[in-house]
Write a protein that holds these residues in place. Structure first.
Motif, PDB file in Angstrom:
ATOM      1  N   ASN A  34     -18.930 -28.689  46.395  1.00 44.08           N
ATOM      2  CA  ASN A  34     -18.465 -29.307  47.635  1.00 44.08           C
ATOM      3  C   ASN A  34     -17.577 -28.379  48.455  1.00 44.08           C
ATOM      4  OD1 ASN A  34     -19.761 -31.689  46.854  1.00 44.08           O
ATOM      5  ND2 ASN A  34     -17.952 -32.459  45.812  1.00 44.08           N
ATOM      6  N   TYR A  35     -17.032 -27.344  47.808  1.00 39.11           N
ATOM      7  CA  TYR A  35     -16.104 -26.446  48.490  1.00 39.11           C
ATOM      8  C   TYR A  35     -16.627 -25.013  48.586  1.00 39.11           C
ATOM      9  CZ  TYR A  35     -12.905 -30.309  47.524  1.00 39.11           C
ATOM     10  OH  TYR A  35     -12.318 -31.545  47.459  1.00 39.11           O
ATOM     11  N   PHE A  36     -17.392 -24.578  47.593  1.00 40.29           N
ATOM     12  CA  PHE A  36     -17.899 -23.211  47.568  1.00 40.29           C
ATOM     13  C   PHE A  36     -19.387 -23.244  47.239  1.00 40.29           C
ATOM     14  CE2 PHE A  36     -13.457 -23.242  46.269  1.00 40.29           C
ATOM     15  CZ  PHE A  36     -12.899 -22.359  47.180  1.00 40.29           C
ATOM     16  N   ARG A  37     -20.185 -22.628  48.115  1.00 46.22           N
ATOM     17  CA  ARG A  37     -21.635 -22.770  48.003  1.00 46.22           C
ATOM     18  C   ARG A  37     -22.338 -21.605  47.299  1.00 46.22           C
ATOM     19  NH1 ARG A  37     -23.517 -26.583  51.648  1.00 46.22           N
ATOM     20  NH2 ARG A  37     -25.484 -26.347  50.540  1.00 46.22           N
ATOM     21  N   SER A  38     -21.620 -20.572  46.918  1.00 42.48           N
ATOM     22  CA  SER A  38     -22.275 -19.428  46.289  1.00 42.48           C
ATOM     23  C   SER A  38     -21.375 -18.831  45.215  1.00 42.48           C
ATOM     24  CB  SER A  38     -22.606 -18.353  47.328  1.00 42.48           C
ATOM     25  OG  SER A  38     -21.422 -17.758  47.824  1.00 42.48           O
ATOM     26  N   HIS A  39     -21.977 -17.988  44.372  1.00 43.72           N
ATOM     27  CA  HIS A  39     -21.225 -17.329  43.308  1.00 43.72           C
ATOM     28  C   HIS A  39     -20.194 -16.362  43.875  1.00 43.72           C
ATOM     29  CE1 HIS A  39     -23.443 -19.150  40.153  1.00 43.72           C
ATOM     30  NE2 HIS A  39     -24.582 -18.536  40.403  1.00 43.72           N
ATOM     31  N   VAL A  40     -20.520 -15.743  44.995  1.00 42.09           N
ATOM     32  CA  VAL A  40     -19.588 -14.789  45.595  1.00 42.09           C
ATOM     33  C   VAL A  40     -18.327 -15.501  46.073  1.00 42.09           C
ATOM     34  CG1 VAL A  40     -19.265 -13.152  47.472  1.00 42.09           C
ATOM     35  CG2 VAL A  40     -21.420 -13.229  46.276  1.00 42.09           C
ATOM     36  N   PRO A 429     -34.039 -20.122  42.300  1.00 41.04           N
ATOM     37  CA  PRO A 429     -33.997 -19.018  41.337  1.00 41.04           C
ATOM     38  C   PRO A 429     -35.411 -18.607  40.896  1.00 41.04           C
ATOM     39  CG  PRO A 429     -32.341 -20.648  40.789  1.00 41.04           C
ATOM     40  CD  PRO A 429     -33.159 -21.234  41.905  1.00 41.04           C
ATOM     41  N   GLY A 430     -35.686 -17.306  40.992  1.00 38.31           N
ATOM     42  CA  GLY A 430     -36.997 -16.780  40.613  1.00 38.31           C
ATOM     43  C   GLY A 430     -37.987 -16.680  41.759  1.00 38.31           C
ATOM     44  N   ASP A 431     -37.660 -17.212  42.933  1.00 36.38           N
ATOM     45  CA  ASP A 431     -38.572 -17.129  44.086  1.00 36.38           C
ATOM     46  C   ASP A 431     -38.673 -15.694  44.584  1.00 36.38           C
ATOM     47  OD1 ASP A 431     -39.118 -19.773  43.985  1.00 36.38           O
ATOM     48  OD2 ASP A 431     -37.994 -20.340  45.785  1.00 36.38           O
ATOM     49  N   LEU A 432     -39.891 -15.267  44.854  1.00 32.22           N
ATOM     50  CA  LEU A 432     -40.133 -13.945  45.425  1.00 32.22           C
ATOM     51  C   LEU A 432     -39.957 -14.032  46.938  1.00 32.22           C
ATOM     52  CD1 LEU A 432     -41.141 -10.994  45.066  1.00 32.22           C
ATOM     53  CD2 LEU A 432     -43.461 -11.877  45.400  1.00 32.22           C
ATOM     54  N   ILE A 433     -39.037 -13.245  47.482  1.00 34.90           N
ATOM     55  CA  ILE A 433     -38.753 -13.289  48.913  1.00 34.90           C
ATOM     56  C   ILE A 433     -39.567 -12.230  49.646  1.00 34.90           C
ATOM     57  CG2 ILE A 433     -36.929 -13.196  50.667  1.00 34.90           C
ATOM     58  CD1 ILE A 433     -34.961 -13.986  48.452  1.00 34.90           C
ATOM     59  N   ILE A 434     -39.476 -10.980  49.201  1.00 33.00           N
ATOM     60  CA  ILE A 434     -40.335  -9.924  49.749  1.00 33.00           C
ATOM     61  C   ILE A 434     -40.883  -9.097  48.596  1.00 33.00           C
ATOM     62  CG2 ILE A 434     -39.096  -9.828  51.946  1.00 33.00           C
ATOM     63  CD1 ILE A 434     -37.743  -7.291  51.010  1.00 33.00           C
ATOM     64  N   VAL A 451     -29.292 -12.472  45.393  1.00 33.05           N
ATOM     65  CA  VAL A 451     -30.661 -11.986  45.197  1.00 33.05           C
ATOM     66  C   VAL A 451     -30.607 -10.656  44.469  1.00 33.05           C
ATOM     67  CG1 VAL A 451     -31.512 -13.168  47.256  1.00 33.05           C
ATOM     68  CG2 VAL A 451     -30.744 -10.803  47.433  1.00 33.05           C
ATOM     69  N   ALA A 452     -31.683 -10.337  43.770  1.00 35.56           N
ATOM     70  CA  ALA A 452     -31.794  -9.063  43.053  1.00 35.56           C
ATOM     71  C   ALA A 452     -32.800  -8.177  43.763  1.00 35.56           C
ATOM     72  CB  ALA A 452     -32.227  -9.302  41.607  1.00 35.56           C
ATOM     73  N   VAL A 486     -37.518  -8.139  46.482  1.00 35.81           N
ATOM     74  CA  VAL A 486     -36.290  -8.940  46.437  1.00 35.81           C
ATOM     75  C   VAL A 486     -36.625 -10.319  45.869  1.00 35.81           C
ATOM     76  CG1 VAL A 486     -34.401  -9.937  47.748  1.00 35.81           C
ATOM     77  CG2 VAL A 486     -35.330  -7.712  48.416  1.00 35.81           C
ATOM     78  N   VAL A 487     -35.858 -10.733  44.842  1.00 35.31           N
ATOM     79  CA  VAL A 487     -36.075 -12.006  44.155  1.00 35.31           C
ATOM     80  C   VAL A 487     -34.749 -12.778  44.124  1.00 35.31           C
ATOM     81  CG1 VAL A 487     -36.783 -13.120  41.998  1.00 35.31           C
ATOM     82  CG2 VAL A 487     -37.898 -10.999  42.724  1.00 35.31           C
ATOM     83  N   ALA A 488     -34.800 -14.070  44.369  1.00 36.70           N
ATOM     84  CA  ALA A 488     -33.597 -14.914  44.329  1.00 36.70           C
ATOM     85  C   ALA A 488     -33.156 -15.113  42.885  1.00 36.70           C
ATOM     86  CB  ALA A 488     -33.863 -16.252  44.995  1.00 36.70           C
ATOM     87  N   ILE A 489     -31.843 -14.967  42.640  1.00 36.20           N
ATOM     88  CA  ILE A 489     -31.276 -15.187  41.308  1.00 36.20           C
ATOM     89  C   ILE A 489     -30.756 -16.616  41.176  1.00 36.20           C
ATOM     90  CG2 ILE A 489     -29.416 -14.514  39.740  1.00 36.20           C
ATOM     91  CD1 ILE A 489     -29.692 -11.714  40.700  1.00 36.20           C
ATOM     92  N   GLU A 490     -30.127 -17.116  42.220  1.00 35.65           N
ATOM     93  CA  GLU A 490     -29.637 -18.494  42.260  1.00 35.65           C
ATOM     94  C   GLU A 490     -30.169 -19.153  43.526  1.00 35.65           C
ATOM     95  OE1 GLU A 490     -25.458 -19.009  42.912  1.00 35.65           O
ATOM     96  OE2 GLU A 490     -25.286 -17.095  43.969  1.00 35.65           O
TER      97      GLU A 490
END
Length: 547
Positions: A34-40, A429-434, A451-452, A486-490
């Motif tokens: 609710n307050y922070f939307r990402s790991h960063v 997570p795991g989606d291929l972006i490019i 993303v990785a 580039v692949v999404a990690i979360e």
């Protein structure tokens, strides 16, 4: 190809900070999203906490996740126990716990827990209305003082064993202070949600039933105990004002709760009689006393009061239920819509026999996109004018775009144009972006998520976080294929900018210098990627030769 690289290795973590992991912000706390939307964002908040406020406990920590549920049950128990203790006090200053040895031990135990809890509350941060987390020790103490929690907890937790041989009226005042614990009812209401989340109670029906019966029980219990406590106080005060023998003869047989015989019965009998009488008065489920009272002239006042209470109570109950149903419906409307959508989605996936992994990914997407509150964004925005739509887009994306280096020097006019043409995307997570080696016609800007980045040979090169961008190389060079995968990690939310709008923004006289600097930066990154890929191939060849 990419920017915004920052990654801490486990060995870089301070050992002292590692010991405080359970007291700082946690990704597993259900309220964190609710307050922070990402790991960063979570990592940045953790760093701010540990470096600037090491002596406070973060309200979104793993500790507070369980501590909230502990406080919920502690406050409920304290309110029930303190009100019972108030009702069945033996009004004897020289021995305030006569015939209540069990209550003595239990009371002292919970008084100690309450005081320890009060002290601990002074070191736990809190969330502000603007969704910022306050961790300053001075502000936490000031908030607790202004809210009155410290004073109510302290004065309501004074053990009656410390009041032995005090003046009777002083004892009355100190004993009545136990009811200050009722101030924690607001805390109980606030802690219902995190407690249900910890216990994994998700059904709105179950939540409503539990909350309803809990507060009805507490209401009737409080009314019962206050009723008995006041009667006992009245009995003691009047016996002090008059000659005890004369007074006892005068009041014997008059009224249920002024009867000496009744007050000398066991606590259980007194409690049950008062309980059922208060159930009758509060819930209005029986009016037999009105009929029986009409047969006696002595109980005329009780008859009149009962009739008035009955009429007012009926009206009050109707109003309360109407208000409760309205508030409940208004509060849960969006959540109910979401549950309906999820029910339809589950039936659809069941009919199509989707595999479990695919089901899980689809549910994750819906929960992230709507945050369990369904709203039709298309219908809502379609009613707005084009000007308002652009203003909303600028508001949502301006702070994100300004954080990105390549857009920091772009004119306000072109910046608004870019923002109005950004397309939001959500990747699981795991989606291929490019994919490396393919042609691309758009670039991506990460709003939240991780993303990785992989080289064409499959080597993981780095991670990209919030405010990073990638994919711009294919927009700058003609017939240039993607240089990385580039692949999404979360779960990641990002914006897509197509080649046409990118060129319209940068390929002009105003932003020509910026465009040339972007090309030089892209060329340098391509060279670095090529060198890294070449080194990897050479290392692989050498390894094969040695084998």
């Amino acid at each position: 190809m990419f920017s915004g690289i920052s990654e801490k290795m486990p060995s870089d973590i301070n050992p002292r900070n590692r010991n405080l992991e359970c007291f700082t912000i946690s990704k597993t706390n259900p309220l964190t999203i609710n307050y922070f939307r990402s790991h960063v964002a979570i990592d940045n908040e953790k760093e701010r906490h540990l470096e600037n406020f090491p002596y406070t406990i973060h309200p979104l920590s793993k500790f507070c996740e369980y501590y909230s549920a502990y406080c919920f049950f502690l406050y409920v128990t304290l309110i029930v126990l303190k009100s019972y203790d108030f009702a069945f006090t033996r009004i004897k200053c020289e021995d305030p716990y006569s015939k209540n040895i069990g209550i003595l031990a239990t009371g002292i135990t919970f008084d100690c827990l309450a005081i320890l809890n009060m002290i601990l509350q002074c070191f736990i941060g809190y969330a502000q209305k603007d969704l910022n987390i306050e961790l300053s020790l001075q502000k936490i103490l000031l908030r607790n003082f202004l809210s009155g929690h410290i004073f109510c907890d302290l004065f309501s937790s004074i053990p009656r064993i410390a009041m032995i041989r005090t003046h009777t009226y002083t004892f009355f005042i100190l004993n009545t202070m136990q009811l200050l614990k009722l101030r924690r009812i607001t805390s109980i209401v606030r802690l219902i949600r995190p407690t249900f989340q910890l216990l994994k109670i998700k059904s709105p029906v179950k939540k409503f039933v539990i909350v309803f019966f809990l507060f009805v029980f507490m209401l009737i219990h409080l009314m019962t105990c206050i009723f008995l406590g006041i009667a006992r106080y009245r009995f003691k005060i009047m016996s002090m004002m008059y000659n005890s023998t004369t007074f006892l003869k005068r009041i014997t047989g008059r009224g249920t709760f002024a009867n000496v015989t009744f007050l000398e019965r066991s606590n259980l009998i007194q409690y049950l009689v008062a309980w059922f009488k208060n159930v009758q008065n509060v819930m209005l489920i029986n009016t037999s006393d009105i009929k029986s009272a009409s047969r006696s002239i002595i109980n005329m006042e009780e008859q009149i009061v009962s009739i008035i209470n009955y009429l007012v109570g009926k009206l009050l109950v109707c109003v309360i239920w109407i208000v409760m149903l309205y508030v409940f419906a208004a509060k849960w409307q969006l959540r109910t819509k979401f549950e309906e959508i999820m029910t339809e989605l589950n039936k659809y996936m069941l009919s199509k026999q989707f595999p479990l992994e695919l089901k899980s990914r689809i549910i994750t997407y819906y929960e992230y996109k709507y945050q369990k509150l369904f709203f039709n964004e298309f219908v809502t925005t379609s009613l707005l004018s084009e000007t308002l739509k652009k203003e909303i887009d600028v508001f949502l994306c301006k702070s994100l775009i300004q954080e990105i280096s390549i857009f920091s020097q772009v004119s306000a006019k072109h910046l608004k144009h870019i923002i109005s043409n950004l397309v939001p995307r959500i990747y699981l997570p795991g989606d291929l972006i490019i994919q490396a080696g393919t042609y691309g016609d758009c670039m991506y800007i990460i709003e939240s998520g991780t993303v990785a980045v992989f080289s064409p040979s499959g080597k993981e090169m780095c991670h990209l976080y919030d405010n990073a961008y990638f994919g711009e190389v294919s927009l700058l060079f003609k017939k240039k294929k993607r240089s990385a995968t580039v692949v999404a990690i979360e779960v990641s939310r990002m914006y897509e900018l197509n080649k046409k709008e990118f060129n319209r923004c940068f390929k002009n006289k105003t932003n020509k210098k910026i465009y040339m600097s972007i090309i030089k930066l892209a060329e340098r990154r391509l060279k670095e990627t090529s060198v890294s890929e070449l080194q990897m191939k050479e290392a692989k060849i050498l390894a094969e030769l040695k084998a």
